[in-house]
Enzyme design. Structure first.
Site, PDB file in Angstrom:
ATOM      1  N   GLU A 187      35.485 -29.224  41.652  1.00 54.89           N
ATOM      2  CA  GLU A 187      35.142 -28.346  42.697  1.00 54.89           C
ATOM      3  C   GLU A 187      36.047 -26.831  43.044  1.00 54.89           C
ATOM      4  O   GLU A 187      35.624 -25.962  43.833  1.00 54.89           O
ATOM      5  CB  GLU A 187      35.085 -29.105  43.914  1.00 54.89           C
ATOM      6  CG  GLU A 187      34.629 -30.365  44.177  1.00 54.89           C
ATOM      7  CD  GLU A 187      35.648 -31.146  45.563  1.00 54.89           C
ATOM      8  OE1 GLU A 187      35.786 -30.825  46.343  1.00 54.89           O
ATOM      9  OE2 GLU A 187      35.515 -32.588  45.504  1.00 54.89           O
ATOM     10  N   ASP A 230      51.643 -35.961  34.270  1.00 52.28           N
ATOM     11  CA  ASP A 230      52.455 -36.737  33.804  1.00 52.28           C
ATOM     12  C   ASP A 230      52.446 -38.455  33.679  1.00 52.28           C
ATOM     13  O   ASP A 230      51.668 -38.615  34.978  1.00 52.28           O
ATOM     14  CB  ASP A 230      53.944 -36.755  34.504  1.00 52.28           C
ATOM     15  CG  ASP A 230      54.849 -38.066  33.988  1.00 52.28           C
ATOM     16  OD1 ASP A 230      55.352 -37.282  32.863  1.00 52.28           O
ATOM     17  OD2 ASP A 230      55.494 -38.637  34.427  1.00 52.28           O
TER      18      ASP A 230
END
Length: 560
Positions: A279, A219
């Site tokens: 990751e 957002d």
């Protein structure tokens, strides 16, 4: 935990024997679910996670690749979940963490990725971080939010404005300082210049990555940083005025937002965020950019290369006009400004008037709806479909007393807010509350005129809007050029017609759209050789090199 397959550059999960496509997001179709309005399971008039889980087969049957959930975190709901008071828990109105886990598990079993809304530019004023920050100027979190002293006359530090109206600064009597809020007073802005804040929000994201989500919708991603000099924003040059970020009645549009957002410091932080996601192979980010004057340049900065966001969306297609000229200019500007970036395209979402109401001329709604779906799924980029869009829903007309959106209440009646696009999903036309809830009163009314668009009125009905969306999604999957191919806009079109080609490997598709409410003839150049591609809704009539369209007609063909 994912494991690397040494003989491929792909990853797999122990429970899954198929390789993981780390670039699944590129060209993906994402279905946005507004949780309050999708399906109410417990009968309190508000949608919830168990309700969403019960409807996932419907979503999977559409043929989309992922769902995006608007916020379900703990919140006072001043801005309906976009004011988070606990990033690591589910608000009781939606259910529990266990309900969330079951939703993710079922979505994955159905082949759907799960993207969640991450609102980190600000928190709720009820968040423990803010509660501690406002106690004094010397506590451990004193510098976690944007605090500033008043001017000598007691007025706010500068002229920055809130998107929701008025000054972006609110006086706090405990600290005897102002704090920054780009949105509601109840949504204080975090201070991203503080490394502890960056570490904290990345830690909140890691919590959900460990829980199995496939990515984040970010957002207001360009609002994270502000200028520490707190300089006044200059006025917008009249020729650059653009009301795409805020409604035209809002004075927010009159400023060039040079100092309160879209700051260069954001680049380094977004690289930290991308490193975190890397990751967890196969995860993706889509950022929301709200900047009326510079959105394409920001999208290019935020998505170019392999160490930034995966994709962003702008307001080029969530506002503006539905015309060949506008779309041609927007496509070419995107390609020129961000040639190696990636856009996520949507025509509707939870913040804007539904595009059928916004764009379709009266009497042409059904033809327009089909053409818009074809166009949305033919342009270069990933795609977001907003719940109910696949039913052809228009904006709901609500009485003032039914409004709950603070934005609409503030600017009524010139701007009616966002409630009209957030009303409950309609599942069954002749069932109480359209099958959304057993409650006598739902959080927003179920519009009577939406009922004849309900799922049970369209499912397995030939030529219905719902079945058209399903067919178009199948067609898109059958033609990878539409999902991942290059795009070249054509300039040999008559007025009102948008045409472009999509090319991937040895396939080139020719896509043309009459974006007007009257018939048009397109005389193709003599060297253009087309054959029908079998696209649903492709109703343009090809006679030699003469392509004839009815109002809002479309044609997709193969080029040889």
């Amino acid at each position: 935990m994912s494991h690397f397959a040494p003989d491929s550059k792909q990853y797999w999960h122990p429970s899954d024997t198929s390789p993981l496509d780390r670039n699944w997001w590129r060209g993906a179709v994402i279905y946005q679910i507004y949780p309050r309005s999708f399906q109410d399971h417990n009968g309190d008039g508000v949608g919830d996670l168990v309700g969403i889980t019960s409807r996932l087969e419907y979503v999977a049957d559409l043929g989309v690749d992922a769902i995006w959930l608007s916020p379900v975190f703990t919140s006072p709901m001043k801005d309906f979940g976009y004011d988070v008071s606990n990033y690591r828990d589910i608000d009781p109105i939606f259910g529990t963490l266990e309900d969330f886990d079951r939703l993710v598990e079922k979505a994955h079993a159905l082949g759907l990725k799960v993207i969640i809304d991450q609102v980190i530019s600000h928190t709720s004023d009820r968040h423990p971080w803010f509660a501690e920050s406002r106690v004094s100027r010397t506590n451990e979190k004193a510098n976690w939010y944007v605090w500033a002293d008043p001017k000598p006359d007691g007025s706010p530090p500068n002229n920055w404005l809130s998107i929701f109206g008025g000054s972006a600064w609110h006086w706090d009597g405990r600290r005897m300082q102002y704090y920054l809020h780009n949105f509601l007073v109840a949504q204080p802005d975090l201070n991203f210049h503080n490394p502890d804040v960056q570490n904290a929000v990345l830690g909140e994201m890691r919590f959900w990555l460990e829980r199995g989500v496939d990515g984040f919708r970010l957002d207001t991603v360009n609002f994270y940083f502000h200028s520490q000099g707190l300089e006044n924003n200059p006025p917008v040059n009249p020729e650059d005025y653009n009301a795409s970020t805020a409604p035209a009645v809002n004075p927010y549009n009159l400023q060039e937002h040079t100092y309160d957002k879209s700051r260069p410091e954001n680049i380094a932080f977004l690289k930290r965020m991308r490193a975190l996601l890397d990751e967890y192979p196969g995860k993706a980010t889509v950022g929301e950019i709200g900047d009326a004057q510079h959105q394409l340049e920001i999208m290019a900065q935020y998505t170019s290369g392999d160490d930034m966001l995966h994709m962003c969306y702008t307001f080029d297609y969530l506002g503006g006009e539905y015309s060949a000229a506008h779309f041609r200019a927007a496509i070419e500007a995107t390609e020129a400004t961000a040639p190696d970036g990636w856009i996520c395209i949507a025509f509707s979402n939870h913040d804007v008037v539904r595009h059928v109401t916004r764009w379709a001329p009266h009497g042409h709604e059904e033809r327009f709806t089909r053409q818009a779906a074809m166009l949305l799924m033919s342009m270069r980029g990933s795609v977001c479909i907003y719940q109910g869009e696949e039913l052809g829903l228009g904006e709901a007309e609500l009485a003032f007393e039914d409004l709950v959106d603070p934005y609409g209440i503030e600017f009524w009646p010139e701007f009616k807010g966002r409630d009209g696009c957030r009303t409950p999903m309609v599942w069954q036309a002749h069932i109480h509350q359209g099958g959304f809830s057993s409650a006598n009163r739902t959080w927003l009314p179920v519009p009577a005129h939406h009922l004849h668009h309900a799922v049970d009125q369209q499912e397995h009905v030939a030529n219905s809007v719902l079945e058209f969306y399903r067919a178009m999604l199948v067609f898109r999957k059958q033609h990878p050029a539409l999902a991942k191919g290059s795009i070249t806009v054509r300039h040999d079109t008559p007025e009102g017609v948008l045409a472009f080609t999509r090319t991937l490997d040895d396939e080139t598709l020719f896509c043309a759209f009459n974006m007007t409410a009257y018939p048009v003839v397109y005389e193709l150049p003599g060297e253009t050789a087309l054959s029908d591609a079998g696209a649903p809704g492709s109703d343009g009539q090809l006679d030699g090199n003469r392509l004839s369209f009815g109002p809002f007609g479309a044609y997709i063909g193969r080029m040889s």
